[in-house]
Design a protein around this motif. Structure first.
Motif, PDB file in Angstrom:
ATOM      1  N   SER A   1     -13.774  17.177  17.133  1.00 48.40           N
ATOM      2  CA  SER A   1     -14.682  16.616  16.497  1.00 48.40           C
ATOM      3  C   SER A   1     -14.157  16.222  15.026  1.00 48.40           C
ATOM      4  O   SER A   1     -14.930  15.637  14.202  1.00 48.40           O
ATOM      5  CB  SER A   1     -15.849  17.796  16.303  1.00 48.40           C
ATOM      6  N   GLU A   2     -13.199  16.779  14.438  1.00 49.78           N
ATOM      7  CA  GLU A   2     -12.677  16.249  13.264  1.00 49.78           C
ATOM      8  C   GLU A   2     -11.681  15.319  13.290  1.00 49.78           C
ATOM      9  O   GLU A   2     -10.767  14.776  12.249  1.00 49.78           O
ATOM     10  CB  GLU A   2     -11.750  17.414  12.746  1.00 49.78           C
ATOM     11  N   MET A   3     -11.324  14.540  14.467  1.00 53.14           N
ATOM     12  CA  MET A   3     -10.413  13.491  14.575  1.00 53.14           C
ATOM     13  C   MET A   3     -10.561  12.432  13.573  1.00 53.14           C
ATOM     14  O   MET A   3      -9.860  12.118  12.893  1.00 53.14           O
ATOM     15  CB  MET A   3     -10.529  12.868  15.789  1.00 53.14           C
ATOM     16  N   TYR A   4     -11.996  12.213  13.141  1.00 44.36           N
ATOM     17  CA  TYR A   4     -12.185  11.043  12.515  1.00 44.36           C
ATOM     18  C   TYR A   4     -12.549  11.540  10.808  1.00 44.36           C
ATOM     19  O   TYR A   4     -12.911  10.647  10.135  1.00 44.36           O
ATOM     20  CB  TYR A   4     -13.057   9.940  12.892  1.00 44.36           C
ATOM     21  N   GLY A   5     -12.665  12.776  10.914  1.00 50.42           N
ATOM     22  CA  GLY A   5     -12.956  13.514   9.748  1.00 50.42           C
ATOM     23  C   GLY A   5     -11.789  14.083   8.839  1.00 50.42           C
ATOM     24  O   GLY A   5     -10.987  13.631   8.423  1.00 50.42           O
ATOM     25  N   LEU A   6     -11.892  15.276   8.729  1.00 51.26           N
ATOM     26  CA  LEU A   6     -10.827  15.999   8.163  1.00 51.26           C
ATOM     27  C   LEU A   6      -9.351  15.773   8.511  1.00 51.26           C
ATOM     28  O   LEU A   6      -8.520  15.568   7.603  1.00 51.26           O
ATOM     29  CB  LEU A   6     -11.133  17.553   8.154  1.00 51.26           C
ATOM     30  N   THR A   7      -8.952  15.802   9.846  1.00 47.03           N
ATOM     31  CA  THR A   7      -7.703  15.404  10.502  1.00 47.03           C
ATOM     32  C   THR A   7      -7.373  14.099   9.799  1.00 47.03           C
ATOM     33  O   THR A   7      -6.362  13.963   9.263  1.00 47.03           O
ATOM     34  CB  THR A   7      -7.764  15.165  11.868  1.00 47.03           C
ATOM     35  N   SER A   8      -8.283  12.913   9.892  1.00 47.39           N
ATOM     36  CA  SER A   8      -7.780  11.710   9.295  1.00 47.39           C
ATOM     37  C   SER A   8      -7.350  11.629   7.947  1.00 47.39           C
ATOM     38  O   SER A   8      -6.558  11.143   7.298  1.00 47.39           O
ATOM     39  CB  SER A   8      -8.944  10.834   9.723  1.00 47.39           C
ATOM     40  N   GLN A   9      -8.448  12.277   7.116  1.00 47.66           N
ATOM     41  CA  GLN A   9      -8.383  12.419   5.582  1.00 47.66           C
ATOM     42  C   GLN A   9      -7.151  13.283   5.356  1.00 47.66           C
ATOM     43  O   GLN A   9      -6.389  12.576   4.161  1.00 47.66           O
ATOM     44  CB  GLN A   9      -9.653  13.126   5.257  1.00 47.66           C
ATOM     45  N   PHE A  10      -6.905  14.129   5.855  1.00 47.32           N
ATOM     46  CA  PHE A  10      -5.773  15.235   5.531  1.00 47.32           C
ATOM     47  C   PHE A  10      -4.315  14.495   5.666  1.00 47.32           C
ATOM     48  O   PHE A  10      -3.769  14.413   4.841  1.00 47.32           O
ATOM     49  CB  PHE A  10      -5.886  16.430   6.118  1.00 47.32           C
ATOM     50  N   ARG A  11      -4.334  13.947   6.831  1.00 44.41           N
ATOM     51  CA  ARG A  11      -2.957  13.089   7.305  1.00 44.41           C
ATOM     52  C   ARG A  11      -2.635  11.960   6.134  1.00 44.41           C
ATOM     53  O   ARG A  11      -1.869  11.604   5.846  1.00 44.41           O
ATOM     54  CB  ARG A  11      -3.218  12.605   8.658  1.00 44.41           C
ATOM     55  N   ARG A  12      -3.949  11.195   5.799  1.00 42.18           N
ATOM     56  CA  ARG A  12      -3.805   9.884   4.908  1.00 42.18           C
ATOM     57  C   ARG A  12      -3.346  10.267   3.571  1.00 42.18           C
ATOM     58  O   ARG A  12      -2.494   9.622   2.919  1.00 42.18           O
ATOM     59  CB  ARG A  12      -5.177   9.389   4.816  1.00 42.18           C
ATOM     60  N   ALA A  13      -3.781  11.747   3.139  1.00 43.24           N
ATOM     61  CA  ALA A  13      -3.567  12.135   1.814  1.00 43.24           C
ATOM     62  C   ALA A  13      -2.018  12.713   1.757  1.00 43.24           C
ATOM     63  O   ALA A  13      -1.331  12.425   0.942  1.00 43.24           O
ATOM     64  CB  ALA A  13      -4.657  13.059   1.285  1.00 43.24           C
ATOM     65  N   ALA A  14      -1.747  13.096   2.850  1.00 41.73           N
ATOM     66  CA  ALA A  14      -0.403  13.831   3.138  1.00 41.73           C
ATOM     67  C   ALA A  14       0.590  12.566   3.076  1.00 41.73           C
ATOM     68  O   ALA A  14       1.675  12.859   2.264  1.00 41.73           O
ATOM     69  CB  ALA A  14      -0.111  14.688   4.240  1.00 41.73           C
ATOM     70  N   VAL A  15       0.475  11.411   3.932  1.00 40.97           N
ATOM     71  CA  VAL A  15       1.357  10.452   3.971  1.00 40.97           C
ATOM     72  C   VAL A  15       1.677   9.685   2.558  1.00 40.97           C
ATOM     73  O   VAL A  15       2.360   9.351   2.326  1.00 40.97           O
ATOM     74  CB  VAL A  15       0.895   9.748   5.085  1.00 40.97           C
ATOM     75  N   SER A  16       0.556   9.754   1.892  1.00 41.10           N
ATOM     76  CA  SER A  16       0.277   9.187   0.605  1.00 41.10           C
ATOM     77  C   SER A  16       1.516   9.509  -0.535  1.00 41.10           C
ATOM     78  O   SER A  16       1.872   8.917  -1.267  1.00 41.10           O
ATOM     79  CB  SER A  16      -0.831   9.309  -0.147  1.00 41.10           C
ATOM     80  N   ILE A  17       1.610  11.169  -0.398  1.00 49.81           N
ATOM     81  CA  ILE A  17       2.671  11.572  -1.437  1.00 49.81           C
ATOM     82  C   ILE A  17       4.060  11.249  -1.202  1.00 49.81           C
ATOM     83  O   ILE A  17       4.625  10.544  -2.115  1.00 49.81           O
ATOM     84  CB  ILE A  17       2.630  13.142  -1.116  1.00 49.81           C
ATOM     85  N   PRO A  18       4.871  11.143  -0.005  1.00 50.18           N
ATOM     86  CA  PRO A  18       6.152  10.391   0.121  1.00 50.18           C
ATOM     87  C   PRO A  18       6.108   9.036   0.075  1.00 50.18           C
ATOM     88  O   PRO A  18       6.912   8.287  -0.603  1.00 50.18           O
ATOM     89  CB  PRO A  18       6.591  11.175   1.364  1.00 50.18           C
ATOM     90  N   ALA A  19       4.887   8.294   0.496  1.00 50.20           N
ATOM     91  CA  ALA A  19       4.746   7.090   0.170  1.00 50.20           C
ATOM     92  C   ALA A  19       5.026   6.638  -0.972  1.00 50.20           C
ATOM     93  O   ALA A  19       5.535   5.498  -1.442  1.00 50.20           O
ATOM     94  CB  ALA A  19       3.645   6.452   0.890  1.00 50.20           C
ATOM     95  N   ASN A  20       4.237   6.927  -1.898  1.00 52.70           N
ATOM     96  CA  ASN A  20       4.030   6.763  -3.414  1.00 52.70           C
ATOM     97  C   ASN A  20       5.478   7.156  -4.173  1.00 52.70           C
ATOM     98  O   ASN A  20       5.764   6.420  -5.038  1.00 52.70           O
ATOM     99  CB  ASN A  20       2.945   7.359  -4.058  1.00 52.70           C
ATOM    100  N   ILE A  21       6.149   8.170  -3.585  1.00 55.27           N
ATOM    101  CA  ILE A  21       7.485   8.361  -4.357  1.00 55.27           C
ATOM    102  C   ILE A  21       8.123   7.491  -3.766  1.00 55.27           C
ATOM    103  O   ILE A  21       8.961   6.950  -4.924  1.00 55.27           O
ATOM    104  CB  ILE A  21       7.969   9.801  -3.798  1.00 55.27           C
ATOM    105  N   ALA A  22       8.376   6.900  -2.812  1.00 51.15           N
ATOM    106  CA  ALA A  22       9.283   5.846  -2.080  1.00 51.15           C
ATOM    107  C   ALA A  22       8.923   4.544  -2.965  1.00 51.15           C
ATOM    108  O   ALA A  22       9.928   3.917  -3.307  1.00 51.15           O
ATOM    109  CB  ALA A  22       9.014   5.806  -0.559  1.00 51.15           C
ATOM    110  N   GLU A  23       7.596   4.126  -3.204  1.00 46.35           N
ATOM    111  CA  GLU A  23       7.339   3.060  -3.663  1.00 46.35           C
ATOM    112  C   GLU A  23       7.730   2.921  -5.078  1.00 46.35           C
ATOM    113  O   GLU A  23       8.302   2.108  -5.849  1.00 46.35           O
ATOM    114  CB  GLU A  23       5.787   2.711  -3.492  1.00 46.35           C
ATOM    115  N   GLY A  24       7.501   4.081  -5.907  1.00 47.44           N
ATOM    116  CA  GLY A  24       7.759   4.351  -7.129  1.00 47.44           C
ATOM    117  C   GLY A  24       9.199   4.249  -7.630  1.00 47.44           C
ATOM    118  O   GLY A  24       9.645   3.760  -8.680  1.00 47.44           O
ATOM    119  N   PHE A  25      10.118   4.672  -6.621  1.00 46.95           N
ATOM    120  CA  PHE A  25      11.473   4.987  -6.587  1.00 46.95           C
ATOM    121  C   PHE A  25      12.129   3.512  -7.183  1.00 46.95           C
ATOM    122  O   PHE A  25      12.906   3.301  -8.009  1.00 46.95           O
ATOM    123  CB  PHE A  25      12.302   5.265  -5.424  1.00 46.95           C
ATOM    124  N   LYS A  26      11.650   2.255  -6.637  1.00 50.70           N
ATOM    125  CA  LYS A  26      12.331   0.948  -6.746  1.00 50.70           C
ATOM    126  C   LYS A  26      11.443   0.376  -8.059  1.00 50.70           C
ATOM    127  O   LYS A  26      12.228  -0.828  -8.349  1.00 50.70           O
ATOM    128  CB  LYS A  26      12.206  -0.033  -5.413  1.00 50.70           C
TER     129      LYS A  26
END
Length: 121
Positions: A34-59
């Motif tokens: 029941s959390e597939m489109y709720g907390l699971t999705s939100q948590f994963r999106r926020a987590a992925v954003s951490i290394p993604a922004n570090i990578a983007e900022g690096f260059k």
């Protein structure tokens, strides 16, 4: 003395943030369907954003640009910190290892951001 990072993948902070994402995916994989489109999705999106922004900022060339992406990563990290509290309170699993990981990433990200702000990139 350590060699300067050639790619974002050389950054310890990125490596630890990436490991955190992998842990979040494993952890949220056990959430109720029941959390597939709720907390699971939100948590994963926020987590992925951490290394993604570090990578983007690096260059990015300027200090302000680099720091802005690290600040976005820090915001996503705090969002994940809340999702860990919520997951614990909903009794979706043991969050202690993830809390340890997020603390480590937070310390490294703060140090990395400070080194950017105090340098001549």
């Amino acid at each position: 003395m350590r060699q300067p990072a050639k790619t974002f993948q050389d950054l310890i902070v990125w490596q630890k943030a990436h490991q955190f994402v992998l842990s979040v995916y494993r952890f949220t994989g056990e959430f109720p369907k029941s959390e597939m489109y709720g907390l699971t999705s939100q948590f994963r999106r926020a987590a992925v954003s951490i290394p993604a922004n570090i990578a983007e900022g690096f260059k990015k060339k300027g200090v302000a640009d680099k720091a802005r992406f690290m600040n976005i990563a820090q915001g996503s990290l705090e969002e994940c910190r809340y999702y860990l509290i919520l997951s614990r309170d909903l009794e979706y699993g043991d969050t202690s290892q993830l809390m340890f990981q997020i603390e480590e990433v937070s310390r490294l990200l703060t140090s990395y951001t400070n080194s950017i702000l105090n340098s001549d990139f």
